[in-house]
Design an enzyme around this catalytic site. Structure first.
Site, PDB file in Angstrom:
ATOM      1  N   ARG B 106       0.861  -1.189   0.000  1.00  0.00           N
ATOM      2  CA  ARG B 106       0.000   0.000   0.000  1.00  0.00           C
ATOM      3  C   ARG B 106       0.896   1.238   0.000  1.00  0.00           C
ATOM      4  O   ARG B 106       2.113   1.093   0.093  1.00  0.00           O
ATOM      5  CB  ARG B 106      -0.884   0.020   1.242  1.00  0.00           C
ATOM      6  CG  ARG B 106      -0.066   0.110   2.516  1.00  0.00           C
ATOM      7  CD  ARG B 106      -0.905   0.363   3.768  1.00  0.00           C
ATOM      8  NE  ARG B 106      -0.002   0.483   4.917  1.00  0.00           N
ATOM      9  CZ  ARG B 106      -0.365   0.857   6.133  1.00  0.00           C
ATOM     10  NH1 ARG B 106      -1.618   1.167   6.379  1.00  0.00           N
ATOM     11  NH2 ARG B 106       0.520   0.944   7.113  1.00  0.00           N
ATOM     12  N   CYS B 110       2.680   5.820  -7.719  1.00  0.00           N
ATOM     13  CA  CYS B 110       3.497   6.913  -8.254  1.00  0.00           C
ATOM     14  C   CYS B 110       2.669   8.193  -8.255  1.00  0.00           C
ATOM     15  O   CYS B 110       1.585   8.231  -8.843  1.00  0.00           O
ATOM     16  CB  CYS B 110       3.929   6.578  -9.673  1.00  0.00           C
ATOM     17  SG  CYS B 110       4.619   8.010 -10.518  1.00  0.00           S
ATOM     18  N   ASN B 144      -3.982   8.010   2.940  1.00  0.00           N
ATOM     19  CA  ASN B 144      -3.548   7.519   4.245  1.00  0.00           C
ATOM     20  C   ASN B 144      -2.033   7.628   4.347  1.00  0.00           C
ATOM     21  O   ASN B 144      -1.308   7.172   3.460  1.00  0.00           O
ATOM     22  CB  ASN B 144      -3.946   6.038   4.413  1.00  0.00           C
ATOM     23  CG  ASN B 144      -3.745   5.551   5.832  1.00  0.00           C
ATOM     24  OD1 ASN B 144      -4.386   6.052   6.755  1.00  0.00           O
ATOM     25  ND2 ASN B 144      -2.832   4.606   6.010  1.00  0.00           N
ATOM     26  N   GLU B 145      -1.570   8.242   5.389  1.00  0.00           N
ATOM     27  CA  GLU B 145      -0.136   8.266   5.700  1.00  0.00           C
ATOM     28  C   GLU B 145       0.727   8.445   4.441  1.00  0.00           C
ATOM     29  O   GLU B 145       1.589   7.611   4.139  1.00  0.00           O
ATOM     30  CB  GLU B 145       0.260   6.989   6.447  1.00  0.00           C
ATOM     31  CG  GLU B 145      -0.390   6.913   7.821  1.00  0.00           C
ATOM     32  CD  GLU B 145       0.039   5.697   8.646  1.00  0.00           C
ATOM     33  OE1 GLU B 145       0.657   4.791   8.073  1.00  0.00           O
ATOM     34  OE2 GLU B 145      -0.225   5.680   9.859  1.00  0.00           O
ATOM     35  N   CYS B 155       8.050  10.598 -12.827  1.00  0.00           N
ATOM     36  CA  CYS B 155       8.482  11.509 -11.770  1.00  0.00           C
ATOM     37  C   CYS B 155       9.696  12.310 -12.238  1.00  0.00           C
ATOM     38  O   CYS B 155       9.837  13.490 -11.898  1.00  0.00           O
ATOM     39  CB  CYS B 155       8.794  10.727 -10.496  1.00  0.00           C
ATOM     40  SG  CYS B 155       7.301  10.174  -9.623  1.00  0.00           S
ATOM     41  N   GLU B 307      -5.016   8.220  14.682  1.00  0.00           N
ATOM     42  CA  GLU B 307      -4.766   6.819  15.030  1.00  0.00           C
ATOM     43  C   GLU B 307      -3.857   6.744  16.250  1.00  0.00           C
ATOM     44  O   GLU B 307      -2.953   7.561  16.412  1.00  0.00           O
ATOM     45  CB  GLU B 307      -4.044   6.060  13.895  1.00  0.00           C
ATOM     46  CG  GLU B 307      -4.815   5.892  12.619  1.00  0.00           C
ATOM     47  CD  GLU B 307      -4.041   5.032  11.608  1.00  0.00           C
ATOM     48  OE1 GLU B 307      -3.090   4.326  12.012  1.00  0.00           O
ATOM     49  OE2 GLU B 307      -4.374   5.098  10.418  1.00  0.00           O
ATOM     50  N   GLU B 355      -1.614  -6.965   9.664  1.00  0.00           N
ATOM     51  CA  GLU B 355      -2.033  -6.260  10.869  1.00  0.00           C
ATOM     52  C   GLU B 355      -2.967  -7.096  11.725  1.00  0.00           C
ATOM     53  O   GLU B 355      -3.700  -6.549  12.549  1.00  0.00           O
ATOM     54  CB  GLU B 355      -2.635  -4.893  10.507  1.00  0.00           C
ATOM     55  CG  GLU B 355      -1.564  -3.980   9.908  1.00  0.00           C
ATOM     56  CD  GLU B 355      -1.985  -2.531   9.790  1.00  0.00           C
ATOM     57  OE1 GLU B 355      -1.102  -1.662   9.841  1.00  0.00           O
ATOM     58  OE2 GLU B 355      -3.200  -2.269   9.619  1.00  0.00           O
ATOM     59  N   TYR B 357      -2.226  -8.906  14.129  1.00  0.00           N
ATOM     60  CA  TYR B 357      -1.833  -8.817  15.540  1.00  0.00           C
ATOM     61  C   TYR B 357      -1.697  -7.374  16.022  1.00  0.00           C
ATOM     62  O   TYR B 357      -1.284  -7.140  17.154  1.00  0.00           O
ATOM     63  CB  TYR B 357      -0.525  -9.586  15.777  1.00  0.00           C
ATOM     64  CG  TYR B 357      -0.642 -11.074  15.583  1.00  0.00           C
ATOM     65  CD1 TYR B 357      -1.771 -11.777  16.017  1.00  0.00           C
ATOM     66  CD2 TYR B 357       0.385 -11.795  14.979  1.00  0.00           C
ATOM     67  CE1 TYR B 357      -1.876 -13.153  15.841  1.00  0.00           C
ATOM     68  CE2 TYR B 357       0.291 -13.167  14.800  1.00  0.00           C
ATOM     69  CZ  TYR B 357      -0.840 -13.846  15.230  1.00  0.00           C
ATOM     70  OH  TYR B 357      -0.935 -15.200  15.063  1.00  0.00           O
ATOM     71  N   HIS B 358      -1.995  -6.414  15.170  1.00  0.00           N
ATOM     72  CA  HIS B 358      -1.998  -5.018  15.609  1.00  0.00           C
ATOM     73  C   HIS B 358      -3.146  -4.841  16.615  1.00  0.00           C
ATOM     74  O   HIS B 358      -4.231  -5.365  16.435  1.00  0.00           O
ATOM     75  CB  HIS B 358      -2.199  -4.098  14.399  1.00  0.00           C
ATOM     76  CG  HIS B 358      -2.038  -2.648  14.735  1.00  0.00           C
ATOM     77  ND1 HIS B 358      -0.924  -1.932  14.413  1.00  0.00           N
ATOM     78  CD2 HIS B 358      -2.854  -1.783  15.375  1.00  0.00           C
ATOM     79  CE1 HIS B 358      -1.055  -0.684  14.829  1.00  0.00           C
ATOM     80  NE2 HIS B 358      -2.213  -0.577  15.416  1.00  0.00           N
TER      81      HIS B 358
HETATM   82 ZN   LIG Z   1       6.863   7.989 -10.231  1.00  0.00          ZN
END
Ligand SMILES: [Zn+2]
Ligand SMILES: [Zn+2]
Ligand SMILES: [Zn+2]
Lengths: 611, 611, 611
Positions: B106, B110, B144-145, B155, B307, B355, B357-358
């Site tokens: 995740r 790009c 997310n994050e 890029c 979170e 996750e 066990y998170h």
């Molecule tokens: Zn890229």
């Protein structure tokens, strides 16, 4: 203007010309008479493939000459310009991991790329034509710190050519590489891949399934890099008759076999950045070894220190400043070891990028009242006073220390007995013992004429090739002493084991055979008694079966081979052959080495002066 | 329903609907009123490029709304579905090693891929259109994050555009990057490669031959990632007038410059997973610093803890459970620092994958009699009781701590003087001193208005850009105190050294120049006397030449610069400028910081309460 | 000629035939009667795709047979020849980093490449046709040390086929992999990439975002490698009716699930190179565990030690020689554990490449008066004397130790709770306790019939699959004892958590539930009292809520769960279920294990003899 050349890398193209006046004022204060120019100037000199522009370099050279400075003129081929990599992507290397690089950094051109070769040689020729007649130019400096390696298809093809020349046919190659093992018999040259992480290697460059392949690739790559130097030098020689040509070596630098390069240099030079060591004495000894190695490249003739830092390095994790007086000490040590030039990288701090914090004679503010500048200037004054007194000096020696890149490569890429053995560590340990004995010493290749020596010391002489064994026998026959250590005499030129007792061609000379070789972790010590004193031995322990006449000088104190020989001496002819079957600590090495020197009354007058 | 938002990530699509009833029973028990939904739901919401399916999310949202819960609606673009990567391989990133990834994990799209951009924005728009009017939706959570980086050709091309905008022409770019060094003069935008392991870098992301190139790529990549957020937010705003939009930050996260992002967020939020530290006090201080940083993003306005784990993390080597009471302690610390929401990842243990066990509010068995659930519920009851008492609270401060991503990047990618210096370590040390002095504190960017502060502390202010020096002079002129440390004032906005005495624009302010900078291994301590007390200094030791009027508060106790200044104070205008030329231990930092605060009577009432 | 087979790998094709005479003289001296030939002979046997050449192997086989030696005939497919890789580049693997390798090393053919399969099977068939009737050939040895993995497109496609067979449809696959998490729902088989550094993995092979994907790839790859073995064996069976076929395993080798392979081997064999451990006792126990595992592969039938070194390894960092007597000790240990053959790698030192320093019966000089040869010969004489006395011996056991590759894989690729937990470490700790209790022991898969055992020990039985829980209940019901440890009963066959109390299907059996699982760094010790004695517990600490009837045998001594159960016993049916909720030190494990054995009076007669 006969004096120790003093100065260094000078890149005034990085600053506006008004700063140049202040530069020369500072040079005057510091007694600086020699400037290395053009080292990374390719992008300036040739802004596009079809366009050259010498305006800036003309100005730099003219000004230096007008100011009475000696010029070391560099070909700028150590760093290619962006347009070149963009137009010729194959000029960039393929790395050990098999990845083609793109533009960046420096020292990274593929030595087999025809376009890079063509363009670099053309530029060297242009520079030679333009500046070759300038009497201020006292030396040519080709490229910069040649090194690294490439594993691209072009290098692979060049490797095939190199192998064809070496072996003639695949039968001899298969025999040399012992390809029967693991079914590696090559039936077509094209089948031979560059040995890297995608083919023969595991874990890293020293971990290979086929030592013979990797060893030959190291030799080939050293030759391939040399090809670039030779081609540029030839281009220079088309326009320059006599001015000597060199390139700056890096001391004990494993990837390039400087012994194979040496005949092609007019004089030797190197960059003195000793590895970090908390002990100043060990650091001094390490520099002495490197100076000796470099002086040994040209038969003892004086060399140049092409670079050293006035203060700090930048690329290390921790970059300490040189303590007060260290610059002076190290510089005079260089001279004492035969340097006719003491040069700095760099004259003025770079404004940006990765060397902006690398030490310089002048800091970013251009001050002449810094501690560093004051030390530089004081040394310059000393050099001025000493004049030509030491130029061209030579130091005759009756003791030789053998260095061999092939043994270095072979022993460190060997599977077994012990990956913790480092060739240079053992070499340096024996060198320190000789250095502390204060004995004049030559550091020479294994191909050197041994005729003039009384004592020859050969640490980890893993590979024995050509007529070396005969020359060593001759040395001993005529009364000399020969000393070798554990892991010597193991393999032939192709890294195949001698099908004979260990240490192979020397077993008879030393009067013993090694029955087996034990290896232990670094924390395991086996005490070896030499006379009354016990010394620590580590890493490798050869279990020795001596001939009856062989004198046992030291024995292991522990393990199942306790009481068996660790150090021996055999009288042979009028001389003696000494064997140390383990890796001793410094006092142990010193004890053995002093015994050997004492046979010839060779310890120097300051041998027992404390550090 | 005005109260501290309490709840967290809720992914009921992973369980059958009959479990939902039990979920809400548990939420009721725990006082949970806020649910973040949809974070990784892309594959559900859009099972194929040409097909959307909102059935499950409709059910989730309807149920939550019916149950009276507040909804944080996430765009699911933090994790792309397999069909997308399969149809558009360029949506996957090229990593630092130059390798194009394929589908997996995740947070790895790009940011320059047009297809990913088109599809993610379209989905955000669809969600906004469908749920934008739902009054239960109290906030939008984009992606997310955000983090990481991509070095793909797209890029690379976007980098060229970014550079064109920044520099206009290549001449300015070459000047900014000091390309004359190592022959890097670019003559075509296309020649500029993304700086990674295949171009400018050696060893890793912080080891580059050209700091200017790498620094600009970091800035560009932060902007490129921001581009994704901005585009999704714009799509949301087409359908949603007022509901605030945010994304969850990660505290002191180096790859993304949150100060450049902050103006685009309606409120700030972050995920509180402090780094492991055996000291609870240091951990508490570290969270306080991060809370301060996040609150500082929006001028001191309240933020959300989006979170935190109810119990353990999963992705670390060792994942300890939170000790009893720690959840309560940390949660109230968040509120005390300005959090209006305290949310968990996750409401129920994930069934499988990385996750599972998170920590979660509900375990795999769905029990409400676990220790963790009991602690969650007890805290929920406390939040219910406190109601809206602390919502929107602000804490005026007269002390500011400066944080600067550019300095962070620059000092850690610098070759020299010392790779062991970590920006956040020094920042956190000064923060701890301020935190333990119990003084209200703002953590602000270097662009902040300094007009309201009496004391400004700037650890490792390596880069000085824009009008910062002027604003600092103003602060001091009007009676304020400014404190900076070693390695400050070294480089300009392009990471080029100031061609002036160190610390550059501040040399006059501090009344000193740094003659040289020594660096030592971590085990080397130089004692620095402050008053009667000696403190340990490590890593970097600037050798300072003070002006006569500059007050020397501390001197080195060892090495060749023993007796020279390590800590100084210069009276300037009505204020003072403090300089600490080395890295002191915690008591040393505290001593200096307390002296500065004491000038203004600013130490807090609990400053001397033991931890 | 009924006796323990004694001899080993013999590659006389690497030397001229005149050396063979000396080989057989030495074999005679050493009592060597068995020779493994042809292991890496592909390049000799098939110098080009369209040409076979059996001349050398004919000579080797004829000579061995004429000398009365037993022959183990190997298919040489463990190392492909250069021509094959050159003609079929896809026969080389793609590694974890996503890189296609080129020719080099060995054990690196892609198991899914049709050309490699075709050529290897054809050669195996040719060998079988030619030598299948030779009565001297007593066993067939297919390939060599199967292992590693490939992530190429062909393997990716084969993985899809394997998944189709396992799951039928994508719905079941998505459910098994819990793809709803992180939006991974696959809608086309083609979307599933081989899980490696370019897709699901971070940091390394044990760090994956989706455990289910990686777990299935491990299973698939083990099966894919097995496919090569099975195909070669089938080709042999076309010409050879009865001679048993095997391949040499590597003991506790994680990448290949030997339990899935075992049914396809006619007898089990392995190469005994125990990992370095400074403790001889631990090393002996480790070998005992591996011998037990291998013997357990074929229901307790005798196995072969196909390789061991007479003296040193070569590929390790440090390669110590075997101390005097160790060769004898280890060899007899093998026999005591059920080995009917004790073979060496290698009979004569290889001349060159990476195994030239690997121990051999004959050294490079071919001496028979080395320490190593003398020990080899002495052992040979002992084996001659013992004759057929121990051949075919079996050891009935009432205690079983469960080993499960799936649990091994799953627990070590798990995110959380603790990466420092190593399956084999825990397994070996419980094995040592049983070994030191001197109790006859079977080491068996979790699919084994438990009907004959009184005690079953299952360390880290992370995954519970098929009818294992039922069989364990049966064991306990009829009076047996079952012992499991922390991290057992966590996941089902697909690595999804049981949606139930921990330890899942065993919670009722053990009479407890694990409320939470704490993890700590290796230096954190929690003392666990068992009776009067405290033992150190580390790494993982399960906080246990026991049922009232559950007997608490040990409690934690520290942390917030001090006083809560760490070790429990539940009476169930006529038997008992023991649970150890943490990782105890050796004395702690021994105390628990001895208590369990004592319930059945099972500790052996030498249980209390000091090491
Ligand atoms: Zn890229
Ligand atoms: Zn190349
Ligand atoms: Zn494959």
């Amino acid at each position: 203007m006969k004096r120790i050349a003093y100065g260094g890398d000078y890149n005034p193209e990085q600053w506006p010309e008004e700063v140049w006046d202040r530069d020369y004022e500072a040079f005057e204060l510091a007694g600086i008479d020699t400037l290395t120019v053009g080292v990374f100037a390719w992008a300036h000199l040739q802004p596009a493939e079809d366009r050259y522009d010498f305006d800036v370099l003309d100005a730099v050279v003219e000004r230096a000459a007008a100011e009475g400075r000696r010029i070391v003129l560099a070909t700028p081929t150590g760093a290619m310009p962006p347009w070149l990599a963009h137009a010729y992507p194959n000029a960039c290397r393929v790395d050990f991991e098999g990845r083609r690089h793109v533009y960046g950094q420096r020292h990274n051109a593929c030595p087999s790329d025809p376009d890079f070769r063509r363009l670099s040689v053309a530029l060297a020729g242009r520079l030679a034509r333009r500046y070759g007649d300038n009497p201020a130019v006292v030396a040519w400096h080709v490229g910069n710190e040649y090194g690294g390696a490439c594993w691209c298809p072009a290098c692979g093809a060049a490797f095939h050519d190199w192998l064809r020349k070496r072996y003639g046919g695949l039968d001899r190659l298969n025999h040399a590489w012992n390809t029967t093992f693991w079914s590696h018999t090559f039936t077509d040259w094209e089948q031979v891949p560059p040995p890297n992480a995608l083919s023969e290697h595991w874990r890293g460059p020293n971990h290979t399934a086929f030592q013979g392949i990797t060893l030959d690739y190291r030799r080939f790559m050293s030759d391939a890099l040399l090809g670039g130097f030779v081609a540029e030098k030839a281009a220079i020689r088309e326009h320059v008759a006599d001015t000597p040509v060199t390139t700056n070596f890096m001391g004990l630098y494993q990837p390039v076999d400087y012994h194979r390069w040496a005949p092609h240099l007019d004089f030797a030079s190197w960059d003195n950045y000793p590895p970090e060591d908390p002990s100043p004495v060990r650091t001094a000894a390490r520099m002495a070894l490197a100076h000796g190695l470099i002086r040994g490249l040209k038969g003892g003739k004086p060399f140049w220190v092409m670079e050293q830092t006035p203060s700090t390095t930048a690329s290390r994790d921790v970059n300490a400043v040189k303590r007060p007086g260290v610059l002076r000490l190290w510089s005079w040590q260089s001279v004492a070891h035969g340097a006719d030039a003491v040069l700095y990288f760099q004259m003025r701090h770079s404004r940006g990028a990765c060397e902006k914090y690398h030490g310089a004679v002048l800091d970013h503010a251009g001050r002449t009242d810094t501690r560093v500048f004051r030390e530089v200037a004081a040394l310059g004054a000393e050099f001025t006073r000493v004049g030509d007194a030491v130029l061209g000096a030579r130091t005759p020696a009756r003791v030789a220390l053998l260095v061999d890149w092939d043994s270095w490569w072979a022993v460190e890429m060997s599977d077994g007995p012990n990956r913790n053995v480092r060739y240079v560590d053992v070499l340096a340990a024996y060198h320190r013992a000789l250095w502390q004995a204060n004995v004049p010493l030559d550091v020479v290749p294994v191909t050197a004429d041994l005729g003039g020596y009384d004592v020859v010391v050969a640490p980890v002489l893993h590979m024995v090739k050509d007529d070396l064994a005969e020359r060593v026998w001759d040395l001993v026959d005529r009364g000399g002493s020969f000393l070798a250590t554990a892991l010597s005499g193991r393999v032939d030129e192709d890294d195949n084991a001698f099908l004979a007792d260990v240490p192979g061609p020397f077993a008879g000379l030393f009067g013993l055979r090694v029955d087996e070789t034990d290896a232990q972790r670094p924390d395991v010590v086996n005490p070896v008694a030499l006379g009354e004193v016990e010394h620590d031995a580590r890493h490798v322990f050869e279990v020795i079966v001596p001939e009856p006449s062989t004198e046992v000088l030291g024995t292991y104190g522990a393990d199942f081979y306790a009481g068996t020989p660790a150090v021996t001496r055999a009288a042979r002819g009028r001389g003696s052959a000494w064997y140390v079957g383990t890796l001793l600590d410094d006092p142990g090495v010193a004890a053995v080495v002093r015994s050997v020197l004492d046979e010839h009354g060779l310890a120097g007058p300051l041998a027992d002066v404390p550090d």
